[in-house]
Every structure is written in structure tokens, then in C-alpha cells.
Design an enzyme around this catalytic site. Structure first.
Site, PDB file in Angstrom:
ATOM      1  N   ASP A 208      -3.641  -8.125   4.520  1.00 27.39           N
ATOM      2  CA  ASP A 208      -4.654  -8.058   5.560  1.00 27.39           C
ATOM      3  C   ASP A 208      -4.211  -8.969   6.700  1.00 27.39           C
ATOM      4  O   ASP A 208      -3.888 -10.132   6.471  1.00 27.39           O
ATOM      5  CB  ASP A 208      -5.997  -8.528   4.984  1.00 27.39           C
TER       6      ASP A 208
ATOM      7  N   GLU B  75     -13.367   4.811 -13.122  1.00 28.96           N
ATOM      8  CA  GLU B  75     -14.550   4.498 -12.306  1.00 28.96           C
ATOM      9  C   GLU B  75     -14.293   4.801 -10.837  1.00 28.96           C
ATOM     10  O   GLU B  75     -13.250   4.462 -10.286  1.00 28.96           O
ATOM     11  CB  GLU B  75     -14.901   3.009 -12.420  1.00 28.96           C
TER      12      GLU B  75
ATOM     13  N   ASP C 121      -2.834  -6.035  -1.639  1.00 32.67           N
ATOM     14  CA  ASP C 121      -3.601  -5.914  -0.408  1.00 32.67           C
ATOM     15  C   ASP C 121      -3.017  -6.878   0.616  1.00 32.67           C
ATOM     16  O   ASP C 121      -2.878  -8.068   0.339  1.00 32.67           O
ATOM     17  CB  ASP C 121      -5.077  -6.262  -0.698  1.00 32.67           C
TER      18      ASP C 121
END
Lengths: 514, 460
Positions: A207, A139, A205
Site C-alpha cells: 500500500d 468464505e 499487500d
């Protein structure tokens, strides 16, 4: 239609319209160059499939398709660029480059067309040269210029992905999992259970906003070199754990374009992990839990788990330099109080408080040293040396240990921004970070899309004057994006090599059974 | 029972068979033996049993499973559960160890017990394979039953059982153990130095012991987890879990083959319906519940009788004129459960979100409410009447509320002080009740705390 943007990679847009020019918007000012561009865009809108077959009359076909000698057809070569000179004043791009904005659709389009490494992206996701379901059932999700969000896009090959991206010109796109069936066919399946994710790279991830309570230099979306060191530390720790503990080898770190970094782990074993295993792995790496109100946030058991002992070892030096000196987290009295909260001995705390009150403005480095100094001088009768050492280790971990956004890692279906797209707020390219030269990575020095396009023009201008013959450089090679694409290419080559080995082994195994 | 082909013939070889002869050959099954008390339920039963036995055995096992689930709902600890369940197990589903009989595994009674355990598991597996929800619950409870039995098993027999499983475990060599001794010691809490040196260690892929990895209780090196013998339970459990999940998946696919059968299907349906009792499910009848009709306007008045979680959602909604996603979902399904129609529910939410425009409401919220009622989304034939209201179990265990969210169970997700304040604002000012609630919550008996407050209301 390479020539349209090639002619004029940075639109001659005035500041007032820079945000609003959509590919098919009516022209504000009709000058020659612009008109030509609009026309080309209409072509693109009407029949995206025949773009390549519709060059402008004044450009020779061979000039556009003269990259026969090269195997990288996704990078339009400078051949097209030489052709443009007849139709536009050579000086124009240079003079306009600084004013153009990276959100400008024209700029994005030029970037996708000339710089985005689609070929390597395809190989990276496909794990082989030959198109397979690893790519075909994958996808993609596009965020279009008008902020519409298109999910469940899929493409049999990298070329078709490129074609669709040039057609839709998304401001960014994300990569999702490989499904059991082609995502585009998901509604035609008879049973809804037949459509489910089966594989995706393991992702992490980091951040910097998660560090807001301990970073003093910046907050929110802002970053500087000082706080980037948090990311550097995090990468070192996570990378070491993934390699040494979990045995993963194909780990790519990518700058997220603004204030963080992503990790993509492409080992077959990592790709095939289900959500439960991902959760376990994320739990293993997660240390700092709870919100700002929950008091001491690191409470690890002793003896330290080897992973934590190793992490502490990595982080110790950073703590001295990047935390105590650069961040100076306990300079102010109320912040120093937070430090005292984390220490176990009351009498020692009182002595420390007294000392610091008499010397306002004492630096964090000194305060940190004071703890040991006072402890040794016997300021507290009840002091438990072991407890103090443990507390100090906990503090080092709390201020340096990676703060991962673990939700991202726990789910196969989580979509994550693709490497090499442009961050819409900063215009910076999401480039891979070479961990061998991690300390040298400068997030503020990462090229922005407008800079890159400017570099191409500058190079072409120079090239033109010199009239050098020989192998024509690909567009990315003319820019400061080159080292990043080169790194990506060699990383992908390594992955493909291993993947080939895996496949052959498997085939051999099968053969043995009979 | 349905026969499952675990060992399918390799397609290349199949061609050499003579189909005409093979097709009608009488199938020969391996006769089941039960050398161990425990069973991973890998091989389905093949012998014939009577219909009565079929039903009776299944019902007996179901009783145990229902009790086990109730224990988990009440947040009982493992020892409490064991103490409660053991006598019930003796009565309904006894399973003795080999050492309990002089004849060992050859004892006829033991064989019978084990056969019943084996068959009843497979009958229920079939009965509970029809929906995802049932499958998940069945697997969860079967695992806790297995865990319970595994722990109580005779140490020697347990070892024999584990060895018979032929799991993919590599033994760590003495030399490697010595070089890694410190790491092994540090990574595995609660192990004495001596145990590290003398005990057996296994090397397994880290994926097989997710629990140990997640809580950082195991040493990892290059993708291998170094597990002490003591932790083998979590590995065996993981193995059991995986097999049950897979088995349920297969059973679900095989179930349609029973469609024409009028002997087993009614029994299976009946079994799975009975299991559904502890979970609140929406009654199938469309007729309104007895009592005054409920509409959007009467929610305000009724909310004072809501359980605390819903009351909290209601109050937050009135205060902020907004609720976050899980809060909306939990509350919508509750309203649906008490009989509010979709139309009224939409009116209710539209009025409650007074700070937003009609346009935004229609765009962002309307769909979710309709989805919860099963009006839209997914496959029309499968969505049925939408979701059931959340059970306490679900509210307690899934999706703990994050910042700015107010769903979940206040007894569980609120700090003690905040809980007391909330109870006081809802009018609970009896000191004994508040103290009782506090004690319940400390012992993690959230249901009992909730019931206590409800009792107080009723008698008030």
C-alpha cells in the site's frame, strides 16, 4: 434479467440522485425507461431464483439464451443487446455514460452481469473444473450497498456465487480461507473446534500510504506515475524472492484499484501453510521495521543475505532513476539532514553539510554523488570506507525495499478483496498485473467501470451498423478489460494444469503402497 | 494408559480379519527400550505402574515444569534458566547420559530414569490436554525442557539420537556445496569459511525451519532451506514441538473415554489444577472478595493502587475518554478480576466514554464487555465465565501496543524516559526506586521492576 440493465447499463440519473438510488427506492422521475427498470428490480427482489425465467414480454426467449454455441454462459452475449434496441433509444446510453457514477448500484449490477469473470474466478479458487470443497467451503464476504458486511457466505459453484452477487449487488466482496466445513453450517457443528480454516492462498499487500515518509510526489490516497514505481519495485523484489527462494510458481499480482497491489500465491504448498509458516515467510521478506521516530530503519547484517543482495541488485537502478531523480527526497535542507543522520562519519557529514549549505537547491542526485566525491577527496580522516558503503546500501534499501503490510500475510483467516471487483472510491477494476510487462502497467490507465460499460455500448452501436455475422463477441471482449481477463484466464489455465499433475501424482503414490 | 492406534489398518485389508477372533486376542505391545537419553515421546508407555508411581512421577515432573515456567515469566536468559534448573532436575527428574554408566543404555538405573521421564510426560500430557490454554502452555514448557536437555547432551549421543529420528533430511552433495559456497556463507551468519566447506549441510523444506527463515539466517533456493549441521537443533525442536502438539490433540480426543474412571480422573484433575497456579484465574466461587464492595464509582479512588499497566490504562481512559480494543479488553478483565460486576462494569465504561452517544456505546462496545464476562458469544456451554484476567506473561508477550494503543506493560513497552515520567506522575519520586526500575528494565526483568514499585508503595 439481463435485459433490464442491458437496455440501459448506465442509469439516466441526474447528479443529485446518483448516490441515493437504491434498487428498490421509489422513483424520482417516472419516465418510460426508468419505470421499466424499477419493475425489473422488483422482480429481482422478490424472487431472485427465477430471474432468468422472467424476461420481458417483448424480448424473445431465444434472444436471451442464444449463447448455446458458446461455453461461457456467465457473459451475456451481445444477443441480448441486440434485442434491446426496440425498447430504448439507441443513443441514450452513450450520451449518459460520462455522467453516471460508478457507485451507482445499476452500474455495479451491469458490471457483475456482463463483465465480471466469474467462471475463471471459480476455477482459480477451486483449482479444478469440477466443483470441490476448495470452492464450496471457501468464505466470501460481501460489502453491500448500504455498507452492511456479510461474512461467511459460501457457494458450491461459481454460478451460484454469481447468482447471489447479482441478487445482493455488493459494492465489493472479499475472499477468505477454505474451512474444514461449509462456512454456512458453522453454527450447526457440534464442536466449535470442528470449524477452522485449513487453506488459503498466501497473500501480500503493498500500500503506497506506507511510503508516505519517503515519497514526495503525493500522499495519503493519491498516486501518480512517479510513486507507482515504488509498487513496481516492490513487485519485482517480492516476486523474485517467492519464485527463486521459495519456489512458488503461481503468483498473481492484482492492482488494488487505488494505491497498491496484492499478490495471490496459489501453489498448493503455499495454500496449505499454517499461520506460523506464513509468519516466517513474512518475516523473511520484511526488512523495514519501526516507526518514523526510530532513526535508521534498515540495519542489516553483513555479509548481505543472498535475498538482500539480489534485491539490492534489482533496486539499484530504480534508486538512481525513481528515487534520486523523480522523488528527489533530499532537496530541502531539513530533509538532507535526514540523509546525514543515516551516514556514519561525523567529519564527512560536516563537510557535506557545509557544501550543501553554500549551494541551496542542489538535487538529490548531486548530493548522493557528493558523498563519494568528498569521501574520496579525504574530507574525513577517520572515514571507514566499509562502513560508508554499508550505510549507503542501507539507505538504498530504506528508500526502495518493499514495505509490506505483513499482518495481511500472517493469518490464514485474513480476508482480501477479490480480483476484478470495483474499487468503490475510484471506480477502477482490480485487474491482474502481468509481471512480464510490469514496467508498462499504468494504474491510472486501468479502466473504470463506467468506461467499460460505455465501451460495450459503443461496440454494440458499431456492430449494429455493420451487421456483422459470425461468432458473437462476449461482452468483456468488446472492452479494454479484455487483455486483463485474457491474462487471468491463461494464468488460471496454468494453475489448473499443474494442479491436475499434482493430483495424479498423488493418486499414483497411493496406488504404489499396496 | 490409553492405547492409541497410530497405525490403523487400511480399511481394505481390515475385511480379511476375523473379528470374532481378533477382538479378544491379547494385545501385544512392543516392550519399550530407551537407547537414547532424549525422547521424542512418540510411543505411549504400555507397561503397568502403580497408582502411587503414577501420581508421584507426574508431580515430580510438574515441579520442574512449574519452575521452568516461572523462569520464563521472570525473563531469565537461557543460561540463567539452565543454572537454576539443573540442580532441580537432578533432584526430581534426573536423566543421565549413556556414558555416565559403564553398562551404557543397559544400566538398570538409567532405564528407570528414562522410564520415569517417559511415563511422567505422558501422564501430564493427558492431564493438560483438556483445554486449549493448558495445551499451549504444556507444549511450550515441554519444548523448553527438551531444548535444555538437548543442549546439555553429550555431543556424540546427541548425534546418535538425531540420526535415530529418521527425519526427512537430504544431504547436500559436495558438488552442490561448492557451487553454492558464497551464498551459503552469506546466508548463514557466524559460520567460518572452513566450516562452510567442510561441515555437513542438509536440504530440507523451508517449512520445517520457520525460525531460521523468519530471521533470514538460512539460504533458500526453490523452496529448500540449506541448513548447516549446527542448526539442527532448531529442526529437532520443531519436530518435537509438532509431535507434542499433535499428541496433545489426540490425548484431548481420548480424554472423554476416561470419564467413568474414578482412579485416574481425580489425579489428573488435581494435577492440571496445580499447574494453573502461576496464571491468574478467576476463582470459581461467586461470592464477593473480602473487603468493601467495588462498584463503578469506587474505581476512581481505587485506581491509585492499581499496578502501573492498569494505572496507565485508567489515566489514558480519563484523558481521552476512550481506549482502543486491546486496552479495553485488558482493563475490563482486570476490573472483572478485582470483583466488579458486569452491571457495574457496563456503567463504568458508559460513563468513561463520555464523548459518544448511548446508541454508539450499545452498538459497538456493550457487546465486548459482556463477552469478556462470558455473557454472550461463542458456545454457551463452553464459554464458562468468560476470559480470565490477563497474566503478566500474556501482557508482556502478546499483542505489543501499536500507535494510539495504551495496553501492554509500561515497563516493557515504554521507552526509559517515558517510563520514568509515568512513574513520577503516579507519585513515585524516590530516586533509588527509579534507578532500580531502570536497571531492572534494562535486564528485561519487568516483574522485578513492577514488584519494586509495589514494595515501595507498601512501605511508603
Amino acid at each position: 434479467m439481463p435485459h433490464s440493465t442491458v437496455t440501459d447499463p448506465v442509469a439516466p440519473s441526474s447528479p443529485t440522485e446518483e448516490d441515493s438510488v437504491l434498487p428498490d427506492a421509489p422513483p424520482h422521475a417516472v419516465d418510460e425507461v426508468k419505470e421499466e427498470r424499477e419493475e425489473a428490480d422488483e422482480n429481482e427482489q422478490e424472487d431472485g431464483d427465477t430471474i432468468r425465467e422472467a424476461p420481458k414480454a417483448d424480448v424473445k426467449l431465444e434472444d436471451i439464451f442464444n449463447d448455446d454455441d458458446e461455453d461461457d454462459d456467465e457473459f451475456s452475449s451481445s444477443g441480448a443487446a441486440t434485442a434491446k434496441v426496440e425498447s430504448s433509444p439507441p443513443a441514450a446510453p452513450l450520451q449518459l455514460a460520462p455522467a453516471a457514477k460508478y457507485t451507482d448500484p445499476e452500474v455495479m449490477l451491469a458490471f457483475y452481469q456482463r463483465l465480471f469473470p466469474f467462471r475463471y474466478l471459480f476455477q482459480w479458487l477451486n483449482h479444478s473444473m469440477k466443483p470441490s470443497n476448495d470452492f464450496g467451503h471457501r468464505e466470501f464476504a460481501f460489502t453491500l450497498q448500504n455498507d452492511a458486511y456479510l461474512r461467511y457466505q459460501s457457494f458450491p459453484t461459481g454460478d451460484l456465487l454469481r447468482k447471489d452477487i447479482l441478487r445482493l449487488n455488493p459494492s465489493r466482496f472479499e475472499i477468505g480461507p477454505v474451512y474444514t466445513a461449509n462456512p454456512r453450517d458453522r453454527k450447526t457443528l457440534r464442536k466449535s473446534t470442528a470449524f477452522r480454516p485449513i487453506a488459503k492462498e498466501l497473500v501480500f499487500d503493498i500500500d503506497l500510504t506506507d511510503y508516505d515518509e519517503i515519497r514526495t510526489c503525493c500522499d495519503k490516497a493519491n498516486i501518480c506515475h512517479k510513486c507507482w514505481s515504488f509498487v513496481t519495485m516492490a513487485i519485482k523484489v517480492v516476486d523474485a524472492a517467492l519464485r527463486e527462494d521459495f519456489g512458488f510458481e503461481h503468483i498473481m499480482w492484482v492492482y488494488s484499484g487505488r494505491r497498491g497491489a496484492h499478490a495471490w500465491i496459489s501453489d498448493k504448498r503455499a495454500r496449505n501453510m499454517d499461520d506460523q509458516k506464513r509468519k516466517a515467510l513474512a518475516g523473511y521478506l520484511e526488512l523495514i521495521k519501526g516507526g518514523a521516530q526510530s532513526g535508521k530503519r534498515v540495519n542489516v547484517k553483513r555479509p548481505l543475505h543472498p535475498h538482500l543482495a539480489r534485491s539490492l541488485d534489482i533496486l539499484k537502478d530504480h534508486f538512481q532513476r525513481d528515487i534520486l531523480e523523480d522523488q528527489d527526497p533530499w532537496a530541502e535542507p531539513q530533509k538532507a539532514e535526514r540523509l546525514l543522520q543515516l551516514l556514519p562519519d561525523k567529519a564527512l557529514n560536516d563537510a557535506l553539510r557545509k557544501k550543501w549549505d553554500t549551494a541551496p537547491g542542489r538535487s538529490s542526485t548531486s548530493k548522493w554523488a557528493d558523498i563519494d566525491a568528498l569521501a574520496k577527496s579525504g574530507a574525513s580522516k577517520t572515514l571507514d570506507g566499509k562502513a560508508l558503503l554499508d550505510a549507503k546500501q542501507d539507505i538504498v534499501l530504506e528508500y526502495t525495499y518493499p514495505r509490506l503490510d505483513v499482518e495481511v500475510s500472517k493469518k490464514q483467516i485474513h480476508l482480501l478483496k477479490s480480483p476484478f471487483v470495483i474499487h468503490p472510491k475510484t471506480g477502477r477494476v482490480c485487474v491482474p498485473i502481468d509481471t512480464r510487462r510490469l514496467a508498462k502497467f499504468d494504474p491510472l490507465g486501468v479502466p473504470t467501470v463506467t468506461e467499460l460499460l460505455g465501451e460495450i455500448d459503443e461496440y454494440d452501436g458499431r456492430d449494429l451498423r455493420e451487421e456483422g455475422e459470425g461468432k458473437k463477441a462476449q461482452d468483456y471482449e468488446k472492452t479494454s478489460l479484455k487483455p486483463y481477463v485474457d491474462y487471468f484466464r491463461s494464468y488460471v489455465a496454468g494453475l489448473l494444469k499443474d494442479e491436475k499433475g499434482v493430483k495424479r501424482e498423488r493418486e499414483d503414490d497411493d496406488a504404489m503402497e499396496f | 494408559m490409553i492405547r492409541q492406534d497410530y497405525n490403523r489398518i487400511d480399511p481394505k485389508r481390515r475385511s480379511t480379519l476375523d473379528h470374532k477372533k481378533k477382538q479378544f486376542a491379547t494385545p501385544t505391545y512392543k516392550q519399550q527400550e530407551y537407547p537414547h537419553r532424549l525422547n521424542l515421546y512418540e510411543i505411549p508407555p504400555t507397561a503397568e505402574i502403580t497408582l502411587e508411581q503414577f501420581e508421584q512421577w507426574a508431580i515430580d515432573r510438574l515441579r520442574i515444569l512449574a519452575e521452568l515456567e516461572a523462569c520464563s515469566f521472570r525473563n531469565k536468559t537461557l543460561t540463567e534458566t539452565a543454572a537454576y534448573i539443573t540442580p532441580l532436575l537432578q533432584k526430581w527428574l534426573p536423566l543421565h547420559s549413556n556414558s555416565s554408566s559403564s553398562a551404557g543404555a543397559q544400566d538398570e538405573n538409567l532405564k528407570l530414569e528414562r522410564q520415569k521421564d517417559h511415563y511422567s510426560h505422558f501422564i501430564l500430557r493427558l492431564a493438560f490436554s483438556s483445554t486449549e490454554d493448558l495445551r499451549r502452555r504444556f507444549a511450550r514448557i515441554e519444548c523448553s525442557l527438551f531444548k535444555l536437555r538437548f543442549q546439555n547432551d553429550d555431543a556424540r549421543e546427541r548425534q546418535a539420537f538425531v540420526e535415530s529420528l529418521q527425519l526427512d533430511w537430504e544431504v547436500v552433495s559436495e558438488e552442490e556445496k561448492r557451487t553454492l559456497a558464497t551464498d551459503l556463507q552469506n546466508a548463514t551468519p557466524g559460520l567460518r569459511k572452513q566450516e562452510v566447506e567442510e561441515g555437513g549441510w542438509f536440504k530440507v523444506d523451508f517449512e520445517t525451519v520457520p525460525e531460521l527463515v523468519e530471521s533470514r539466517r538460512v539460504f533458500l533456493k526453490r523452496g529448500k532451506a540449506y541448513v548447516p549441521v549446527r542448526e539442527q537443533m532448531s529442526m529437532v525442536l520443531a519436530g518435537f514441538n509438532e509431535r507434542v502438539d499433535k499428541g496433545l490433540e489426540l490425548a484431548a480426543r481420548a480424554l472423554p473415554r476416561l470419564d467413568e474412571d474414578d482412579r485416574l480422573t481425580p489425579i489428573l484433575n488435581h494435577l492440571s489444577r496445580n499447574f494453573a497456579t502461576p496464571d491468574s484465574t478467576l476463582s470459581d466461587s461467586d461470592s464477593a472478595l473480602p473487603g468493601a464492595p467495588i462498584n463503578a464509582a469506587s474505581i476512581d479512588h481505587l485506581s491509585q493502587h492499581f499496578p502501573l499497566c492498569m494505572r496507565n490504562l485508567y489515566m489514558t481512559l480519563r484523558k481521552n475518554s476512550h481506549l482502543k480494543h486491546f486496552g479495553r479488553l485488558q482493563y475490563t478483565l482486570f476490573l472483572k478480576g478485582i470483583g466488579l460486576t458486569l452491571e457495574d462494569c457496563l456503567i463504568f465504561w458508559r460513563q468513561a466514554f463520555k464523548l459518544i452517544t448511548d446508541d454508539t456505546f450499545n452498538k459497538e462496545y456493550r457487546y465486548n464487555v459482556r463477552h469478556a464476562y462470558g455473557e454472550v458469544g461463542g458456545d454457551a456451554t463452553r464459554r464458562g465465565r468468560g476470559y480470565s484476567p490477563f497474566s503478566c506473561q500474556k501482557i508482556l508477550t502478546e499483542h505489543p501496543p501499536g500507535s494510539g494503543e495504551s495496553h501492554g506493560c509500561p515497563y516493557r513497552h515504554f521507552s526509559a524516559d517515558n517510563l520514568t515520567t509515568l512513574l513520577q506522575t503516579t507519585g513515585v519520586n524516590d530516586r533509588d526506586v527509579l534507578r532500580g526500575v531502570k536497571e531492572d528494565v534494562e535486564k528485561k526483568r519487568y516483574h522485578i521492576a513492577c514488584n519494586r514499585v509495589f514494595d515501595w508503595y507498601v512501605h511508603f
